[in-house]
Design a protein around this motif. Structure first.
Motif, PDB file in Angstrom:
ATOM      1  N   ALA A  64       0.836  -1.210   0.000  1.00  0.00           N
ATOM      2  CA  ALA A  64       0.000   0.000   0.000  1.00  0.00           C
ATOM      3  C   ALA A  64       0.864   1.252   0.000  1.00  0.00           C
ATOM      4  O   ALA A  64       0.562   2.233  -0.697  1.00  0.00           O
ATOM      5  N   VAL A  65       1.960   1.242   0.759  1.00  0.00           N
ATOM      6  CA  VAL A  65       2.878   2.378   0.752  1.00  0.00           C
ATOM      7  C   VAL A  65       3.456   2.561  -0.645  1.00  0.00           C
ATOM      8  O   VAL A  65       3.610   3.684  -1.142  1.00  0.00           O
ATOM      9  N   GLY A  66       3.763   1.433  -1.312  1.00  0.00           N
ATOM     10  CA  GLY A  66       4.272   1.500  -2.681  1.00  0.00           C
ATOM     11  C   GLY A  66       3.248   2.066  -3.647  1.00  0.00           C
ATOM     12  O   GLY A  66       3.592   2.831  -4.555  1.00  0.00           O
ATOM     13  N   GLU A  67       1.960   1.706  -3.474  1.00  0.00           N
ATOM     14  CA  GLU A  67       0.916   2.240  -4.351  1.00  0.00           C
ATOM     15  C   GLU A  67       0.803   3.756  -4.214  1.00  0.00           C
ATOM     16  O   GLU A  67       0.641   4.469  -5.216  1.00  0.00           O
ATOM     17  N   LEU A  68       0.888   4.260  -2.987  1.00  0.00           N
ATOM     18  CA  LEU A  68       0.848   5.712  -2.789  1.00  0.00           C
ATOM     19  C   LEU A  68       2.052   6.382  -3.439  1.00  0.00           C
ATOM     20  O   LEU A  68       1.938   7.477  -4.005  1.00  0.00           O
ATOM     21  N   ALA A  69       3.210   5.727  -3.372  1.00  0.00           N
ATOM     22  CA  ALA A  69       4.405   6.277  -4.020  1.00  0.00           C
ATOM     23  C   ALA A  69       4.241   6.305  -5.534  1.00  0.00           C
ATOM     24  O   ALA A  69       4.668   7.258  -6.205  1.00  0.00           O
ATOM     25  N   VAL A  70       3.627   5.284  -6.094  1.00  0.00           N
ATOM     26  CA  VAL A  70       3.391   5.242  -7.542  1.00  0.00           C
ATOM     27  C   VAL A  70       2.448   6.365  -7.965  1.00  0.00           C
ATOM     28  O   VAL A  70       2.660   7.022  -8.991  1.00  0.00           O
TER      29      VAL A  70
END
Length: 509
Positions: A64-70
């Motif tokens: 989820a943290v990665g999705e926000l970064a994307v």
């Protein structure tokens, strides 16, 4: 000589944004006071961030943290283009001549309103280009719809920064750091809770800034196409620089996503966030100095050059203990925040990130000097080269570290260290600063000796709770820098006088 935009006439294409006469005084006492307000805000935010920085990533998870970064990587380049560099123009020009604040702000608000609908459409197009999952579509859609207030908030903040209203600017800068606390009860709803909380806090701050700015000037939008043309032309160097910076971040995200997955992107995003908390020093210096340096560049170029060299030495001196803390405390800090099973790649990544800290201090602050001189455009070319070098280094180092260390994040961070080192050298060359002059080398040498002693103390106490090695190391560094006279006698007397003045004011209150 610059010409003021007439109040009742369209501006000619050769007109400039500010009035002809900049303010003639530069108060170093005012700079110090502003820096202290910004520093207090940054430190308070830093403390709160560390109190909450482990909770949200633990609850959301690496993916989820990665999705926000994307999402951030997808929207950021577009946001810089549509932003037109207006914030940088306002800080610089209002700092030069506060009388231009109303005309410039009203034109900026009008331009941003005119670009809003095309911006929303372009944002949805950018979202579609990253082939989002249904969850990413949902998060992206709400981010676009709720992000309306952010652009206007930054315009008002820039005017206040140009007025050098550091106390009000820093007070409201502190509020977004409370967002993680507000969102804690709603983490079961996932990343959407964070998006809504950020938008709510931004809207609240916008209303307060509107009330404060309206006490002095009107903020009604001005739909003046001629003024917009001047703003867009004047903002091109800032747009180019900000766009390249956004592409820098996007390159990191999508390179990691290409070679690995969203979870690894999330780990890098968290490493960057932790590293970012240590970058408050150049942020504070930039906020405090840009308005005054914009005046000084015109009225006293020789003093401006001396200030450049002095600030360069100060950045290195301040960066040395922070670098040491990151290297020696990265592992215990990450284990404290995330435990032994989550974000396991972070400790090594932070240790490598530490070597990028002083170069980034230099690049961030020296860029402000280029802005003050009106030379932001030339930095764009060098910054473009930095991103090119990063893309080259990361394409080599990410696969290499994946094969050898099973840690692609370290490859991305190593590429950042190399690219930022080259950028720092470029910034020093552009400003024609001699970093090896006797004054700088003498002070940095003594600060380095103090840093070695600080490092020894942290190494000997490394088994203690992480806060104690940090505080003991800082105490040793401060004591030795004072005893070794890293600061000149005049600077030491000013520090003592300023501290006494603040203490007397508090006692009187």
């Amino acid at each position: 000589m610059p010409t003021e935009i007439p109040a009742d006439e369209p501006a000619d294409a050769n007109d400039t944004l500010a009035a002809s006469e900049p303010a003639k005084t530069v108060s170093y006492k005012r700079i110090a006071e502003n820096a202290s307000f910004y520093m207090l805000s940054q430190i308070a935010g830093w403390v709160i961030s560390f109190l909450t920085i482990s909770i949200i990533p633990r609850a959301l998870g690496e993916t989820a943290v990665g999705e926000l970064a994307v999402l951030g990587a997808a929207f950021m380049p577009l946001g810089t283009i549509l932003g037109c560099g207006l914030e940088s123009i306002l800080v610089k020009e209002v700092g030069r001549n506060p009388n231009q604040a109303e005309r410039l702000l009203r034109a900026c608000i009008g331009l941003r309103l005119a670009l809003h609908i095309p911006g929303v459409a372009a944002s949805f197009l950018a979202l579609s280009l990253i082939h989002p999952s249904p969850e990413l579509w949902r998060l992206g859609t709400w981010s676009i719809l709720l992000g309306f207030s952010g652009g206007f908030l930054e315009l008002l903040r820039s005017v206040q920064a140009g007025w050098e209203h550091a106390k009000r600017v820093s007070a409201l800068d502190f509020l977004p750091t409370l967002t993680p606390i507000l969102v804690l009860p709603f983490l079961r709803y996932g990343p959407m809770a964070l998006i809504i909380a950020n938008s709510t806090v931004a809207l609240s701050i916008l209303l307060v800034r509107m009330a404060w700015v309206r006490q002095r000037i009107s903020i009604r939008p001005s739909f003046d196409v001629a003024a917009w043309k001047l703003l867009v032309m004047g903002g091109l160097p800032f747009v180019a620089t900000n766009f390249i910076g956004a592409m820098y971040a996007a390159t990191t995200t999508f390179m990691l996503r290409h070679y690995t997955n969203d979870a690894t992107v999330g780990a890098h995003a968290q490493a960057s966030r932790l590293f970012g908390t240590f970058l408050f020093v150049p942020t504070v210096i930039g906020y405090a100095m840009l308005p005054a340096m914009s005046r000084l560049a015109e009225v006293n170029p020789q003093e401006f050059r001396r200030t450049q060299s002095h600030v360069l030495g100060l950045l290195i001196i301040l960066g040395l203990p922070v670098t040491a803390m990151m290297i020696f405390l990265a592992a215990p800090l990450c284990h404290l925040l995330y435990g032994p099973r989550m974000f396991t790649t972070l400790p090594v990544a932070l240790e490598v990130f530490a070597f990028a800290l002083i170069p980034m201090y230099i690049v961030t602050t020296m860029y402000q000097f280029l802005v003050a001189q009106g030379r932001a455009a030339i930095w764009t070319l060098f910054y473009m080269g930095t991103v090119g070098l990063y893309a080259l280094f990361s394409s080599l180092l990410i696969p290499l570290t994946l094969r050898t260390l099973h840690n692609g994040v370290v490859g991305a961070v190593s590429a950042t260290v190399l690219a930022e080192g080259c950028a720092a050298i470029s910034a020093i060359m552009l400003l024609k600063i001699n970093p090896f002059n006797a004054e700088v080398m003498n002070r940095v040498g003594r600060a380095f000796a103090a840093t070695l002693a600080m490092s020894a103390v942290m190494w000997l106490t490394r088994g203690w709770f992480v806060l104690f090695p940090a505080l003991l190391g800082i105490a040793v560094f401060v004591f030795l820098t004072w005893r070794l006279r890293v600061l000149t006698p005049d600077e030491q007397s000013k520090v003592v006088g300023y501290v006494r003045q603040r203490l007397n004011l508090r006692q009187a209150a």
